[in-house]
Design an enzyme around this catalytic site. Structure first.
Site, PDB file in Angstrom:
ATOM      1  N   LEU A  42       0.841  -1.201   0.000  1.00 50.17           N
ATOM      2  CA  LEU A  42       0.000   0.000   0.000  1.00 50.17           C
ATOM      3  C   LEU A  42       0.869   1.240   0.000  1.00 50.17           C
ATOM      4  CD1 LEU A  42      -2.888  -0.855   2.474  1.00 50.17           C
ATOM      5  CD2 LEU A  42      -2.496  -1.590   0.123  1.00 50.17           C
TER       6      LEU A  42
ATOM      7  N   GLY B 131       1.101  -5.209   1.299  1.00 48.73           N
ATOM      8  CA  GLY B 131       0.033  -5.282   0.289  1.00 48.73           C
ATOM      9  C   GLY B 131       0.491  -5.948  -1.002  1.00 48.73           C
TER      10      GLY B 131
ATOM     11  N   ASN C 185       4.606  -7.625   6.542  1.00 41.79           N
ATOM     12  CA  ASN C 185       5.491  -7.015   7.537  1.00 41.79           C
ATOM     13  C   ASN C 185       4.850  -5.837   8.271  1.00 41.79           C
ATOM     14  OD1 ASN C 185       5.484  -5.549   5.100  1.00 41.79           O
ATOM     15  ND2 ASN C 185       7.368  -4.500   5.651  1.00 41.79           N
ATOM     16  N   GLU C 186       3.521  -5.765   8.274  1.00 42.64           N
ATOM     17  CA  GLU C 186       2.819  -4.585   8.804  1.00 42.64           C
ATOM     18  C   GLU C 186       3.265  -4.192  10.203  1.00 42.64           C
ATOM     19  OE1 GLU C 186       1.503  -6.736   6.831  1.00 42.64           O
ATOM     20  OE2 GLU C 186       0.169  -5.724   5.430  1.00 42.64           O
TER      21      GLU C 186
END
Ligand code: CO8
Length: 309
Positions: free
Chosen positions: A115, A160, A184-185
């Site tokens: 994202l 994303g 990996n957020e």
């Protein structure tokens, strides 16, 4: 002839989907090898840029479309990008001549950086909501596609970008240990929503997902193969050709049987989001607009820039 007319008619439809879609112009041309080049120009009212972020080549002989992400510097998923993606996918979905989709990148070393962080930083709640709806739409369309979908992952694919690859039926990655893929957020101080989690868990299992998400792990290509996050590694220059070749074994199965089976596997996961889309958007907006989360995002962007310096 009838088939040609039917296909032309389909491409002239101006995307019935998505409330966030801007006007679309589809350019349709053929060369002597029967290859159909579809270039979607999406002009968005917020951004007058008409440069296409996605190139779609449909080979009418094989029924395989190659969708090439071409949005420098890192193919990040902005609202404009997601809008164009959804429209392109919908057009292929409606085209009976298209049975398979290969998703790849035109950028060296990067499939997609996930994202667009700038879409989540310093934006109004309304804009954040619109953005998140587009992210949902991308996943719903790709994960639920009737086509055979193969990700030709020719570079790094965090967050994303990983979700996009996970939404396909099959993943072929460049055999390069320097390329990372994963959700990996948490490394950014944000949390992958339940449907990102479900998509990963459906692919690699619950325990691996738990470790991957809590630690925000990015796996190298060989590690990704080991845990089943990708299905096959091939030399970098063979990623797209192998993806195209791999379609043969899927096309050998009657479409209706394959599609019903795919739906049986994926529908419960899709229905979970469909039944809570609004609350998922509200959760995202209230989470992402928090001061502490905005600070984490700023620090992460700064760390990306420092790494470069
Ligand atoms: N969004 C916006 N800009 C980005 C992004 C991104 N995701 N990634 C990189 N950029 C920018 C960089 O800041 C840099 O900008 P500038 O040239 O102005 O300095 C430019 O793109 C090029 O980046 P790099 O120099 O870092 O390029 P490299 O080739 O060295 O590395 C990588 C490419 C590996 C892709 C690297 O840029 C990277 O790791 N990027 C971060 C990827 C990432 O962590 N993405 C996560 C996004 S969040 C997401 O997808 C899911 C969120 C789920 C929401 C949950 C909320 C509740």
């Amino acid at each position: 002839m009838a088939a040609v007319l039917r296909r032309s008619a389909k491409y002239s439809l101006s995307g019935k989907l998505t409330p966030f879609a801007g006007p679309v112009t589809a350019l349709h041309s053929r060369n002597e090898r029967g290859r159909t080049a579809l270039s979607c120009l999406v002009s968005n009212q917020r951004n007058s840029s008409s440069v296409s972020k996605i190139k779609v080549d449909l080979d009418s002989n094989t029924g395989i479309a190659v969708m090439t992400l071409q949005s420098p510097p890192v193919n990040s998923l902005s609202l404009d990008f997601l809008t164009e993606f959804a429209i392109s996918l919908e057009k292929l979905e409606m085209d009976r001549g298209c049975r398979g989709l290969v998703l790849t990148s035109a950028l060296p070393k990067i499939f997609s950086a996930g994202l667009d962080i700038m879409e989540m930083y310093g934006k109004s709640p309304e804009r954040c909501g619109e953005f998140w709806k587009a992210v949902q739409e991308m996943w719903l369309k790709l994960y639920g596609s009737n086509m055979v979908t193969v990700a030709a992952i020719n570079g790094s694919s965090p967050a994303g970008g990983c979700l996009m690859a996970l939404s396909c039926d099959y993943r072929i990655m460049a055999d390069n240990p320097r390329y990372g893929i994963g959700l990996n957020e948490t490394q950014l101080g944000i949390v992958a929503p339940f449907w990102f989690k479900d998509t990963l868990a459906n692919t690699v299992g619950n325990r691996t997902t738990e470790l991957a998400l809590e630690l925000g792990l990015l796996y190298s290509a060989p590690e990704a193969l080991k845990i089943g996050l990708v299905d096959q590694l091939v030399p970098e220059d063979k990623v797209v050709s192998t993806a195209i070749e791999s379609m043969a074994k899927w096309f050998a199965i009657p479409d209706h049987a394959r599609q019903i089976t795919k739906s049986m596997m994926r529908k419960p996961t899709i229905d979970k989001l469909l039944s809570s889309r609004e609350s998922d958007i509200n959760n995202f907006v209230s989470f992402i607009t928090k001061d502490s989360i905005q600070k984490s995002l700023r620090m992460y962007m700064e760390s990306l820039k420092k790494r470069k310096a």
